[in-house]
Each structure stands twice: as structure tokens, then as C-alpha cells.
Design a protein around this motif. Structure first.
Motif, PDB file in Angstrom:
ATOM      1  N   PRO A  44     -26.430  -4.492  40.889  1.00  0.00           N
ATOM      2  CA  PRO A  44     -27.253  -5.574  41.430  1.00  0.00           C
ATOM      3  C   PRO A  44     -27.904  -6.395  40.316  1.00  0.00           C
ATOM      4  O   PRO A  44     -28.408  -5.841  39.339  1.00  0.00           O
ATOM      5  N   GLY A  45     -27.837  -7.705  40.460  1.00  0.00           N
ATOM      6  CA  GLY A  45     -28.423  -8.609  39.473  1.00  0.00           C
ATOM      7  C   GLY A  45     -27.487  -9.012  38.355  1.00  0.00           C
ATOM      8  O   GLY A  45     -27.770  -9.952  37.616  1.00  0.00           O
ATOM      9  N   SER A  46     -26.353  -8.313  38.219  1.00  0.00           N
ATOM     10  CA  SER A  46     -25.406  -8.689  37.168  1.00  0.00           C
ATOM     11  C   SER A  46     -24.584  -9.877  37.629  1.00  0.00           C
ATOM     12  O   SER A  46     -24.517 -10.196  38.806  1.00  0.00           O
ATOM     13  N   ARG A  47     -23.959 -10.533  36.686  1.00  0.00           N
ATOM     14  CA  ARG A  47     -23.139 -11.708  37.009  1.00  0.00           C
ATOM     15  C   ARG A  47     -21.690 -11.303  37.208  1.00  0.00           C
ATOM     16  O   ARG A  47     -21.166 -10.464  36.488  1.00  0.00           O
ATOM     17  N   LEU A  48     -21.081 -11.944  38.169  1.00  0.00           N
ATOM     18  CA  LEU A  48     -19.652 -11.749  38.396  1.00  0.00           C
ATOM     19  C   LEU A  48     -18.877 -12.622  37.414  1.00  0.00           C
ATOM     20  O   LEU A  48     -19.438 -13.543  36.822  1.00  0.00           O
ATOM     21  N   PRO A  49     -17.580 -12.353  37.268  1.00  0.00           N
ATOM     22  CA  PRO A  49     -16.772 -13.219  36.405  1.00  0.00           C
ATOM     23  C   PRO A  49     -16.820 -14.666  36.911  1.00  0.00           C
ATOM     24  O   PRO A  49     -16.959 -14.909  38.108  1.00  0.00           O
ATOM     25  N   SER A  50     -16.700 -15.601  35.995  1.00  0.00           N
ATOM     26  CA  SER A  50     -16.664 -17.017  36.382  1.00  0.00           C
ATOM     27  C   SER A  50     -15.401 -17.295  37.190  1.00  0.00           C
ATOM     28  O   SER A  50     -14.465 -16.482  37.219  1.00  0.00           O
ATOM     29  N   ARG A  51     -15.370 -18.450  37.813  1.00  0.00           N
ATOM     30  CA  ARG A  51     -14.188 -18.841  38.576  1.00  0.00           C
ATOM     31  C   ARG A  51     -12.967 -18.849  37.662  1.00  0.00           C
ATOM     32  O   ARG A  51     -11.908 -18.333  38.021  1.00  0.00           O
ATOM     33  N   ALA A  52     -13.118 -19.426  36.462  1.00  0.00           N
ATOM     34  CA  ALA A  52     -11.988 -19.496  35.524  1.00  0.00           C
ATOM     35  C   ALA A  52     -11.516 -18.096  35.129  1.00  0.00           C
ATOM     36  O   ALA A  52     -10.306 -17.839  35.053  1.00  0.00           O
ATOM     37  N   LYS A  53     -12.455 -17.189  34.899  1.00  0.00           N
ATOM     38  CA  LYS A  53     -12.093 -15.820  34.504  1.00  0.00           C
ATOM     39  C   LYS A  53     -11.401 -15.095  35.653  1.00  0.00           C
ATOM     40  O   LYS A  53     -10.431 -14.366  35.447  1.00  0.00           O
ATOM     41  N   LEU A  54     -11.909 -15.301  36.876  1.00  0.00           N
ATOM     42  CA  LEU A  54     -11.288 -14.682  38.048  1.00  0.00           C
ATOM     43  C   LEU A  54      -9.856 -15.185  38.217  1.00  0.00           C
ATOM     44  O   LEU A  54      -8.948 -14.403  38.483  1.00  0.00           O
TER      45      LEU A  54
END
Length: 87
Positions: A44-54
Motif C-alpha cells: 500500500p502506498g507504493s507506485r505501480l509501473p508507469s503506463r510505458a513500463k507496463l
């Protein structure tokens, strides 16, 4: 025909499994990302990969990545913060 026997199709190959219904790319990626979130890979609170990374990681289009983020948000697994991306 004996009722205990199932007829075998002429194209049956020993060891072959029945065909699996196709799954859309966004379903496959959303399911995988949801599993990764639930497993604690993204606490919780961490960032997901960016759209480009995904897009790069899963070899999908930006449309698919956007749909994945929407699905995860609708499932209550993520939230979008203005200027911060998805967490």
C-alpha cells in the motif's frame, strides 16, 4: 455404445488438452497485476509501473495499459492521485 464410454473425436491426440478459450490481453495483464498487488509485491502506498513500463513488460498497447489501470481501480486495488500516477 456403452454409456460408460465417451466417444473420441477423430482428431483426438493423446495428451492434448481441450482448447482454452482465448483471453483478452487486458484481462491477462489485469489478473497478473492484481495477483502481484495481493501478494505484496506492491505494498500500500507504493507506485505501480508507469503506463510505458507496463506496455514494455507485458508487450501490450497503451490502450491495454490504460484499461488495466481502470480495472484495478474499479476492483478497489489502486487509486489514482493527480500528478502521482496510480498507487
Amino acid at each position: 455404445m456403452d454409456t460408460d464410454q465417451i466417444p473420441i473425436r477423430a482428431d483426438h491426440r493423446l495428451g492434448c488438452l481441450p482448447p482454452v478459450p482465448p483471453q483478452y490481453a487486458y484481462q491477462r495483464v489485469a489478473e497478473d497485476m492484481a495477483n502481484r498487488i495481493k501478494s505484496g509485491e506492491f505494498p500500500p502506498g507504493s507506485r505501480l509501473p508507469s503506463r510505458a513500463k507496463l506496455c514494455e513488460q507485458y508487450e501490450v498497447s497503451s490502450f491495454v495499459a490504460d484499461r488495466v489501470f481502470l480495472i484495478l481501480k474499479m476492483q478497489g486495488l489502486t487509486e489514482s492521485l493527480p500528478g502521482a500516477g496510480s498507487t
